[in-house]
Design an enzyme around this catalytic site. Sequence first.
Site, mmCIF file in Angstrom:
data_model
loop_
_atom_site.group_PDB
_atom_site.id
_atom_site.type_symbol
_atom_site.label_atom_id
_atom_site.label_comp_id
_atom_site.label_asym_id
_atom_site.label_seq_id
_atom_site.Cartn_x
_atom_site.Cartn_y
_atom_site.Cartn_z
ATOM 1 N N HIS A 1 0.704 -1.095 0.407
ATOM 2 C CA HIS A 1 -0.269 -0.259 -0.452
ATOM 3 C C HIS A 1 0.876 1.515 0.105
ATOM 4 O O HIS A 1 1.356 1.101 0.195
ATOM 5 C CB HIS A 1 -0.957 0.083 1.615
ATOM 6 C CG HIS A 1 -2.042 -1.449 1.309
ATOM 7 N ND1 HIS A 1 -2.770 -1.478 0.642
ATOM 8 C CD2 HIS A 1 -1.868 -2.381 2.084
ATOM 9 C CE1 HIS A 1 -3.613 -3.051 0.582
ATOM 10 N NE2 HIS A 1 -2.830 -2.717 2.116
ATOM 11 N N HIS B 1 -10.317 -5.605 -0.835
ATOM 12 C CA HIS B 1 -9.140 -5.562 0.160
ATOM 13 C C HIS B 1 -10.117 -4.985 1.761
ATOM 14 O O HIS B 1 -11.722 -4.668 1.165
ATOM 15 C CB HIS B 1 -8.416 -4.561 0.185
ATOM 16 C CG HIS B 1 -7.370 -4.792 1.340
ATOM 17 N ND1 HIS B 1 -7.459 -3.357 2.279
ATOM 18 C CD2 HIS B 1 -6.759 -4.306 1.637
ATOM 19 C CE1 HIS B 1 -6.598 -3.349 2.778
ATOM 20 N NE2 HIS B 1 -5.513 -3.948 2.481
ATOM 21 N N ASP C 1 1.490 -7.061 2.691
ATOM 22 C CA ASP C 1 0.490 -6.092 3.432
ATOM 23 C C ASP C 1 1.167 -4.997 3.990
ATOM 24 O O ASP C 1 1.054 -4.254 5.204
ATOM 25 C CB ASP C 1 -0.509 -6.549 3.728
ATOM 26 C CG ASP C 1 -1.579 -5.519 4.308
ATOM 27 O OD1 ASP C 1 -2.079 -4.607 3.609
ATOM 28 O OD2 ASP C 1 -2.098 -6.312 5.661
HETATM 29 MN MN MN Z 1 -3.933 -4.561 3.114
#
Ligand code: MN
Length: 344
Positions: A21, A185, A307
Site C-alpha cells: 500500500h 481488500h 501487506d
Molecule cells: Mn492491506
Amino acid sequence: MAMEIDRDTGARVRKIALEEHFGHAAAVPHDAAGGIDFDAFEGSEGVPTDLMARIWPSLQDIGESRLNQMDLGGVEFAILSLTQPGVQGIRKRAQAVSVAREINDFLADTIVRKPNRFGGFASVALQDPEHAAEELDRCVNRLGFKGVMVNGFTNISDEIAYLDEPMFTPFWDAVAALDVPVYLHPRPPHERRAYHGHPEMVGAVWGFGAETALHALRLVFSGLFDRYPTATVVLGHLGEMLPYAAWRIQHIYENLYERQGTKFFQRRIQDYLAENFYLTTSGNFSDTALSCARQVVGTDRILFSIDYPYEATAPAVEWIEKTPLTDTERRKIAHDNAVRLFKL
Ligand code: MN
C-alpha cells in the site's frame, strides 16, 4: 533462468508482492489546521492512531526506502494500491471521482519511473459506477494497471453499497471486458454495535476479516459468478477465513435452501473459491492457514503478498522461504502464479 532456493546460504526465492500500500494526502482525513488527522483513522477505520502516525512516512514512500526493503527480501515486483478505505470512503460522488483520477495519475507517474519494479491497482469511484467503469478502462488500457482494488463497501452520501448490488453492473461489465482481477481488500464493518466496548477488534484483529468474508460471500450468493463466470476476485490474508469455513457454509446452505428447491447460485462454495478467487498470504504467515487454503483453492491460486507497510517485509519473506512446500510449489506461490494471473 529462475533462481533456485538455497536455504543454507540464505539466497532468496524470487517474489512478487500484491497487497502493498501507499498513502496519498488527497485520500486521508485532515484536521482543522490542515494536517493529517490520524485520530480519524482510529475512530472510523479501525487503525490505531499511533500505528497510523508511525507508518505514514512508509505509506508515502514509493521510492528508495521501499525499493531497499524489496531488494533485501527478494521482492522483484510489487503491485501498489492506495491504502484503505481510499476512494470507497468518500461520501461525495464528485469528490470521489476527482480523487480517483488524481490517485491513478499519481500512481501511473510512480510506475513509469520504475516499470520493472512497480505495477498498479486502480482506484475507482464506485459512487458513480459508469465513471468507475470508464476509469478502470483508462487505467488498464492507457496507464497499464494490472487490475483494481476495492476496499470493501462504498460510502455513497449517507448510504453504503456492496459490490453485488445491481447498481454496479457497469463496473462488472468493465471488469469482464478488460479481464482484470478485482482485489477485494478489507475496511472495517459499517455496523459497530457488535464491537461496542471492544474497539481493538474493529480492525485487522477481527473486523476486517469478518467484513471482507461477508462481502465475498455476498458476491457468491448474488449469483455474480454465474453471470460473470470469468470474473476473478483476489482476497488477502489467505482468504479472510473462508477456506476454513467453506464446507460448513455449503453444508448448511444445501440443507436449508438448495434441497428445499431454493437455489442462489449454481456451483458449490468450494467451486467458486477454487475457480473465481485467488488468495494472497498478506499478513497471514501461518503454516496451518496456508495448508487449509491450498486444500480448498489449490496451490496454483495462492499468491505471496506482504501487506507492506502494515506488515514488515522480513518476517513475510522469511516465512514463505521456509514454510513446508516443495521448491516447485514455493516458486508458484512466491512468483509464477502472479506472472500468470497478472500477465507480467
Ligand atoms: Mn492491506
